[in-house]
Scaffold this active site. Structure first.
Site, PDB file in Angstrom:
ATOM      1  N   GLU A  14       0.841  -1.193   0.000  1.00 15.26           N
ATOM      2  CA  GLU A  14       0.000   0.000   0.000  1.00 15.26           C
ATOM      3  C   GLU A  14       0.876   1.244   0.000  1.00 15.26           C
ATOM      4  O   GLU A  14       1.924   1.287   0.646  1.00 15.26           O
ATOM      5  CB  GLU A  14      -0.941  -0.019   1.212  1.00 15.26           C
ATOM      6  CG  GLU A  14      -2.002  -1.093   1.063  1.00 15.26           C
ATOM      7  CD  GLU A  14      -3.038  -1.116   2.175  1.00 15.26           C
ATOM      8  OE1 GLU A  14      -4.178  -1.542   1.889  1.00 15.26           O
ATOM      9  OE2 GLU A  14      -2.727  -0.735   3.312  1.00 15.26           O
ATOM     10  N   CYS A  70       1.229  -1.743  15.148  1.00 13.61           N
ATOM     11  CA  CYS A  70       1.222  -1.566  13.685  1.00 13.61           C
ATOM     12  C   CYS A  70       0.569  -2.756  12.985  1.00 13.61           C
ATOM     13  O   CYS A  70       0.948  -3.908  13.206  1.00 13.61           O
ATOM     14  CB  CYS A  70       2.661  -1.389  13.193  1.00 13.61           C
ATOM     15  SG  CYS A  70       2.788  -1.185  11.418  1.00 13.61           S
ATOM     16  N   LEU A 109       9.987   6.500  18.204  1.00 12.65           N
ATOM     17  CA  LEU A 109      10.451   6.367  19.588  1.00 12.65           C
ATOM     18  C   LEU A 109       9.370   5.710  20.461  1.00 12.65           C
ATOM     19  O   LEU A 109       9.570   4.638  21.015  1.00 12.65           O
ATOM     20  CB  LEU A 109      10.838   7.744  20.134  1.00 12.65           C
ATOM     21  CG  LEU A 109      11.357   7.782  21.569  1.00 12.65           C
ATOM     22  CD1 LEU A 109      12.591   6.913  21.748  1.00 12.65           C
ATOM     23  CD2 LEU A 109      11.655   9.220  21.984  1.00 12.65           C
ATOM     24  N   CYS A 143      -1.096   6.243   9.904  1.00  8.01           N
ATOM     25  CA  CYS A 143       0.147   5.676  10.403  1.00  8.01           C
ATOM     26  C   CYS A 143      -0.100   4.367  11.141  1.00  8.01           C
ATOM     27  O   CYS A 143      -0.926   4.307  12.049  1.00  8.01           O
ATOM     28  CB  CYS A 143       0.775   6.708  11.347  1.00  8.01           C
ATOM     29  SG  CYS A 143       2.512   6.525  11.491  1.00  8.01           S
ATOM     30  N   CYS A 146       6.619  -6.601   6.972  1.00  6.46           N
ATOM     31  CA  CYS A 146       7.684  -6.040   7.812  1.00  6.46           C
ATOM     32  C   CYS A 146       8.098  -7.068   8.850  1.00  6.46           C
ATOM     33  O   CYS A 146       7.260  -7.809   9.370  1.00  6.46           O
ATOM     34  CB  CYS A 146       7.189  -4.770   8.505  1.00  6.46           C
ATOM     35  SG  CYS A 146       8.472  -3.932   9.470  1.00  6.46           S
ATOM     36  N   CYS A 181       3.583   8.567   0.894  1.00 10.08           N
ATOM     37  CA  CYS A 181       4.114   7.642   1.892  1.00 10.08           C
ATOM     38  C   CYS A 181       4.427   6.323   1.183  1.00 10.08           C
ATOM     39  O   CYS A 181       3.521   5.626   0.727  1.00 10.08           O
ATOM     40  CB  CYS A 181       3.079   7.457   2.997  1.00 10.08           C
ATOM     41  SG  CYS A 181       3.624   6.344   4.291  1.00 10.08           S
ATOM     42  N   CYS A 210       6.087  -4.672  15.300  1.00 13.12           N
ATOM     43  CA  CYS A 210       5.653  -3.667  16.277  1.00 13.12           C
ATOM     44  C   CYS A 210       4.182  -3.900  16.633  1.00 13.12           C
ATOM     45  O   CYS A 210       3.349  -4.103  15.751  1.00 13.12           O
ATOM     46  CB  CYS A 210       5.837  -2.262  15.708  1.00 13.12           C
ATOM     47  SG  CYS A 210       7.563  -1.881  15.327  1.00 13.12           S
TER      48      CYS A 210
END
Length: 343
Positions: A90, A117, A220, A338, A110, A103, A114
């Site tokens: 995407e 996500c 972070l 995000c 990935c 983006c 995380c």
């Protein structure tokens, strides 16, 4: 040479095209003209039939195929793009005051896992090649040109490498893509028009100075190792002390700051002690904190904080003299915000 076995012309550096021309007894001076015809759509009268045929026989110029387009109420556009092997990513086109930012994804899936996500739930399928990263940008830019009023048409969209994947985990192909994007004969973007976002993948971060000059953002999300580890598991392998040491070695441009993305999650990292620790680690560094209110996705255990909580957290950081912004959530109604991207 069959179509699929031919490398993409979009993935060739200027030097590689020069070397190719010399190998086949063509003038090396044609390389800049080939670049301009590819990226600036300038046609040159200097290409002989032989040169055109040579390029066509050895390279292909396919761009990723746009499989679907979704539009959010705020003008954000999410593309599902498919590559030659059928794999998909995407790509998101985000509007900011008559200016657009693309983006881009750097991997199919990935490996960072995380917990906040959506991409992390699908694991890593493969790295993207330089031409596949550039291809996403070219397709999004073309869509913009074909579907926008004239005032946005002249604008070159900015780039954030914040889509699917960890860019520094795919270091060499991302580096090559950046070199082509910044080449005046290529996409001709300025260093400040591109931001690379990392979860803190240390082997790549330690090589950051080998990349062309671009902006750097670190996901972070907590200044405490134990909290950050629950959000970004690689913190167990690459603790914050080591990440900050690597960041301190990054050669910054004049008036350049490192952006620290801080995904604010209700009840997880929005306490007073989080403010204190952020001040301790970032107070003396060239830092901008970008607060991103958590964007929920299917199956997520986390909650988005209230607008009041987000504002209060920002105010406490500002009182500590930390440069802080709140990033407006874009495209959440189409899962384009995000941390919401999947293939």
């Amino acid at each position: 040479m069959s179509h699929l076995s031919r490398p993409s012309l979009y993935g060739q550096s200027l030097d590689e095209i020069r070397d190719f021309l010399v190998t086949f007894e063509q003038s090396r001076h044609l390389a800049p003209l080939i670049y301009e015809s590819l990226y600036k759509k300038k046609t040159s009268q200097q290409f002989s039939e032989k040169t055109i045929k040579l390029l066509d026989n050895h390279f292909q110029r396919e761009l990723p195929q746009i499989v679907s387009v979704k539009k959010a109420e705020d003008g954000t556009i999410k593309f599902l793009m498919q590559f030659e092997d059928g794999k998909k990513v995407e790509t998101v086109l985000i509007p900011f005051f008559k200016k657009f930012t693309v983006c881009l994804s750097s991997q199919v899936g990935c490996a960072m896992k995380c917990s906040f996500c959506y991409t992390g739930t699908q694991g890593l399928t493969r790295h993207l090649k330089a031409h596949e990263i550039i291809g996403q940008y070219l397709q999004a830019k073309k869509y913009l040109e074909d579907n926008s009023s004239s005032d946005t048409r002249v604008m070159t969209p900015n780039i954030v490498l914040m889509g699917q994947g960890e860019p520094l985990h795919n270091f060499d192909e991302v580096k090559k893509a950046l070199e082509i994007m910044l080449n005046p004969l290529g996409l001709d973007l300025g260093p400040r028009q591109i931001t690379l976002s990392t979860a803190g993948f240390l082997p790549g971060l330690r090589r950051f100075n080998d990349l062309p000059k671009v902006n750097l953002a670190l996901s972070l999300h907590s200044a405490f190792n134990d909290v950050r580890k629950t959000l970004i598991p690689i913190t167990g392998q690459y603790p914050l002390e080591d990440i900050f040491n690597a960041l301190d070695d990054v050669k910054l441009m004049k008036r350049q700051f490192i952006t620290y993305e801080y995904l604010l999650i209700d009840g997880v990292n929005d306490r007073d002690e989080d403010v204190e620790e952020l001040h301790r680690v970032l107070g003396k560094r060239k830092a901008i904190i970008n607060i991103i209110p958590f964007n929920p996705f299917p199956g997520s255990e986390f909650k988005r904080p209230s607008i009041e909580k987000v504002d209060q957290f920002k105010e406490k950081l500002v009182e500590k003299k930390l440069r802080t912004l709140i990033r407006t959530t874009k495209g959440s109604d189409i899962l384009a915000a995000c941390g919401q991207l999947v293939s």
